[in-house]
Motif scaffolding. Sequence first.
Motif, mmCIF file in Angstrom:
data_model
loop_
_atom_site.group_PDB
_atom_site.id
_atom_site.type_symbol
_atom_site.label_atom_id
_atom_site.label_comp_id
_atom_site.label_asym_id
_atom_site.label_seq_id
_atom_site.Cartn_x
_atom_site.Cartn_y
_atom_site.Cartn_z
ATOM 1 N N PHE A 1 9.852 37.948 8.687
ATOM 2 C CA PHE A 1 9.102 37.183 9.666
ATOM 3 C C PHE A 1 10.043 36.499 10.648
ATOM 4 C CE2 PHE A 1 6.479 37.063 5.784
ATOM 5 C CZ PHE A 1 5.380 37.760 6.266
ATOM 6 N N PRO A 2 9.675 36.498 11.938
ATOM 7 C CA PRO A 2 10.485 35.770 12.920
ATOM 8 C C PRO A 2 10.482 34.273 12.589
ATOM 9 C CG PRO A 2 8.839 37.160 14.003
ATOM 10 C CD PRO A 2 8.543 37.176 12.542
ATOM 11 N N SER A 3 11.591 33.620 12.839
ATOM 12 C CA SER A 3 11.699 32.191 12.518
ATOM 13 C C SER A 3 10.654 31.365 13.256
ATOM 14 C CB SER A 3 13.102 31.671 12.808
ATOM 15 O OG SER A 3 13.424 31.852 14.168
ATOM 16 N N ALA A 4 10.314 31.743 14.484
ATOM 17 C CA ALA A 4 9.297 30.991 15.235
ATOM 18 C C ALA A 4 7.938 31.080 14.551
ATOM 19 C CB ALA A 4 9.207 31.517 16.662
ATOM 20 N N LEU A 5 7.620 32.229 13.961
ATOM 21 C CA LEU A 5 6.347 32.392 13.259
ATOM 22 C C LEU A 5 6.339 31.570 11.977
ATOM 23 C CD1 LEU A 5 3.577 33.680 12.970
ATOM 24 C CD2 LEU A 5 4.700 35.716 12.017
ATOM 25 N N ILE A 6 7.444 31.573 11.259
ATOM 26 C CA ILE A 6 7.540 30.757 10.040
ATOM 27 C C ILE A 6 7.381 29.286 10.394
ATOM 28 C CG2 ILE A 6 9.078 30.014 8.180
ATOM 29 C CD1 ILE A 6 10.248 32.877 8.238
ATOM 30 N N GLU A 7 8.011 28.853 11.468
ATOM 31 C CA GLU A 7 7.899 27.447 11.887
ATOM 32 C C GLU A 7 6.455 27.094 12.249
ATOM 33 O OE1 GLU A 7 9.177 24.648 15.609
ATOM 34 O OE2 GLU A 7 10.608 26.188 14.983
ATOM 35 N N LEU A 8 5.768 27.978 12.960
ATOM 36 C CA LEU A 8 4.362 27.730 13.293
ATOM 37 C C LEU A 8 3.516 27.592 12.030
ATOM 38 C CD1 LEU A 8 3.756 30.180 16.274
ATOM 39 C CD2 LEU A 8 3.536 27.684 16.331
ATOM 40 N N GLN A 9 3.739 28.490 11.064
ATOM 41 C CA GLN A 9 2.959 28.429 9.824
ATOM 42 C C GLN A 9 3.266 27.153 9.051
ATOM 43 O OE1 GLN A 9 0.504 30.764 8.712
ATOM 44 N NE2 GLN A 9 0.110 28.997 7.410
ATOM 45 N N GLU A 10 4.529 26.724 9.029
ATOM 46 C CA GLU A 10 4.884 25.461 8.372
ATOM 47 C C GLU A 10 4.180 24.286 9.038
ATOM 48 O OE1 GLU A 10 9.138 25.571 8.693
ATOM 49 O OE2 GLU A 10 9.373 26.639 6.787
ATOM 50 N N ARG A 11 4.170 24.293 10.374
ATOM 51 C CA ARG A 11 3.476 23.228 11.103
ATOM 52 C C ARG A 11 1.988 23.240 10.787
ATOM 53 N NH1 ARG A 11 4.886 24.180 17.109
ATOM 54 N NH2 ARG A 11 3.242 22.644 17.377
ATOM 55 N N LEU A 12 1.398 24.422 10.649
ATOM 56 C CA LEU A 12 -0.015 24.532 10.297
ATOM 57 C C LEU A 12 -0.272 23.976 8.899
ATOM 58 C CD1 LEU A 12 -2.883 25.427 10.950
ATOM 59 C CD2 LEU A 12 -2.232 27.752 10.265
ATOM 60 N N HIS A 13 0.583 24.307 7.941
ATOM 61 C CA HIS A 13 0.445 23.745 6.588
ATOM 62 C C HIS A 13 0.492 22.220 6.642
ATOM 63 C CE1 HIS A 13 0.384 27.297 4.137
ATOM 64 N NE2 HIS A 13 1.594 27.703 4.473
ATOM 65 N N ARG A 14 1.466 21.669 7.381
ATOM 66 C CA ARG A 14 1.593 20.213 7.485
ATOM 67 C C ARG A 14 0.369 19.590 8.150
ATOM 68 N NH1 ARG A 14 6.950 21.466 8.570
ATOM 69 N NH2 ARG A 14 6.632 21.280 10.809
ATOM 70 N N ALA A 15 -0.134 20.215 9.205
ATOM 71 C CA ALA A 15 -1.306 19.684 9.909
ATOM 72 C C ALA A 15 -2.516 19.648 8.985
ATOM 73 C CB ALA A 15 -1.596 20.522 11.155
ATOM 74 N N HIS A 16 -2.705 20.706 8.186
ATOM 75 C CA HIS A 16 -3.806 20.713 7.216
ATOM 76 C C HIS A 16 -3.624 19.602 6.183
ATOM 77 C CE1 HIS A 16 -6.563 23.994 8.036
ATOM 78 N NE2 HIS A 16 -5.545 24.769 8.358
ATOM 79 N N ALA A 17 -2.413 19.428 5.687
ATOM 80 C CA ALA A 17 -2.148 18.404 4.671
ATOM 81 C C ALA A 17 -2.383 17.009 5.234
ATOM 82 C CB ALA A 17 -0.717 18.533 4.157
ATOM 83 N N GLU A 18 -1.929 16.761 6.451
ATOM 84 C CA GLU A 18 -2.145 15.455 7.073
ATOM 85 C C GLU A 18 -3.631 15.200 7.291
ATOM 86 O OE1 GLU A 18 0.225 15.648 10.622
ATOM 87 O OE2 GLU A 18 2.109 15.587 9.487
ATOM 88 N N HIS A 19 -4.360 16.224 7.674
ATOM 89 C CA HIS A 19 -5.806 16.099 7.877
ATOM 90 C C HIS A 19 -6.510 15.753 6.563
ATOM 91 C CE1 HIS A 19 -9.912 17.900 8.402
ATOM 92 N NE2 HIS A 19 -9.852 17.095 9.454
ATOM 93 N N ARG A 20 -6.171 16.491 5.495
ATOM 94 C CA ARG A 20 -6.782 16.204 4.180
ATOM 95 C C ARG A 20 -6.455 14.789 3.716
ATOM 96 N NH1 ARG A 20 -5.146 21.501 3.331
ATOM 97 N NH2 ARG A 20 -3.243 20.821 2.309
ATOM 98 N N ALA A 21 -5.197 14.369 3.898
ATOM 99 C CA ALA A 21 -4.789 13.035 3.468
ATOM 100 C C ALA A 21 -5.518 11.968 4.274
ATOM 101 C CB ALA A 21 -3.276 12.873 3.616
ATOM 102 N N TYR A 22 -5.662 12.190 5.563
ATOM 103 C CA TYR A 22 -6.360 11.207 6.403
ATOM 104 C C TYR A 22 -7.822 11.094 5.977
ATOM 105 C CZ TYR A 22 -7.963 8.666 10.486
ATOM 106 O OH TYR A 22 -8.520 7.712 11.303
ATOM 107 N N LEU A 23 -8.484 12.228 5.773
ATOM 108 C CA LEU A 23 -9.883 12.198 5.353
ATOM 109 C C LEU A 23 -10.046 11.530 3.993
ATOM 110 C CD1 LEU A 23 -11.200 15.719 6.418
ATOM 111 C CD2 LEU A 23 -11.587 13.519 7.560
ATOM 112 N N ALA A 24 -9.093 11.750 3.106
ATOM 113 C CA ALA A 24 -9.178 11.151 1.771
ATOM 114 C C ALA A 24 -9.117 9.630 1.837
ATOM 115 C CB ALA A 24 -8.056 11.684 0.882
ATOM 116 N N GLY A 25 -8.490 9.080 2.872
ATOM 117 C CA GLY A 25 -8.372 7.634 3.003
ATOM 118 C C GLY A 25 -9.539 6.974 3.714
ATOM 119 N N LEU A 26 -10.482 7.769 4.217
ATOM 120 C CA LEU A 26 -11.631 7.201 4.926
ATOM 121 C C LEU A 26 -12.716 6.772 3.952
ATOM 122 C CD1 LEU A 26 -12.002 9.711 7.902
ATOM 123 C CD2 LEU A 26 -10.990 7.426 7.938
#
Length: 105
Positions: A7-32
């Motif tokens: 996989f190109p490094s740019a694609l891996i970085e995008l997927q990592e950012r997507l994983h983090r964005a999902h995790a931050e979203h779940r964590a934020y919702l859990a605190g509401l």
Amino acid sequence: MSDETAFPSALIELQERLHRAHAEHRAYLAGLPRYSHRGDVPDSPGWTDEQETVDRMWVEIRQLSIEVADHPHWKTVPADLLMSSRMQLKRQARPAEFSEAAGAA
């Protein structure tokens, strides 16, 4: 597609950012505050600021998802390997703290 460097490094970085964005979203919702349809929890006040944050997070998740899905790399992958290759990227790009938590669950 067993080679993790496929996989190109740019694609891996995008997927990592997507994983983090999902995790931050779940964590934020859990605190509401929660609303219970059973009536066993008092209704929470309105959540205008929180709604704006949730909407902004969803915009980021959608944009990252589009960028990952539309990355030019996928045009180089044979159709019969596309699904397994996408799943491999998700596993390979998953940050260590998520992989360890998934293994413990």
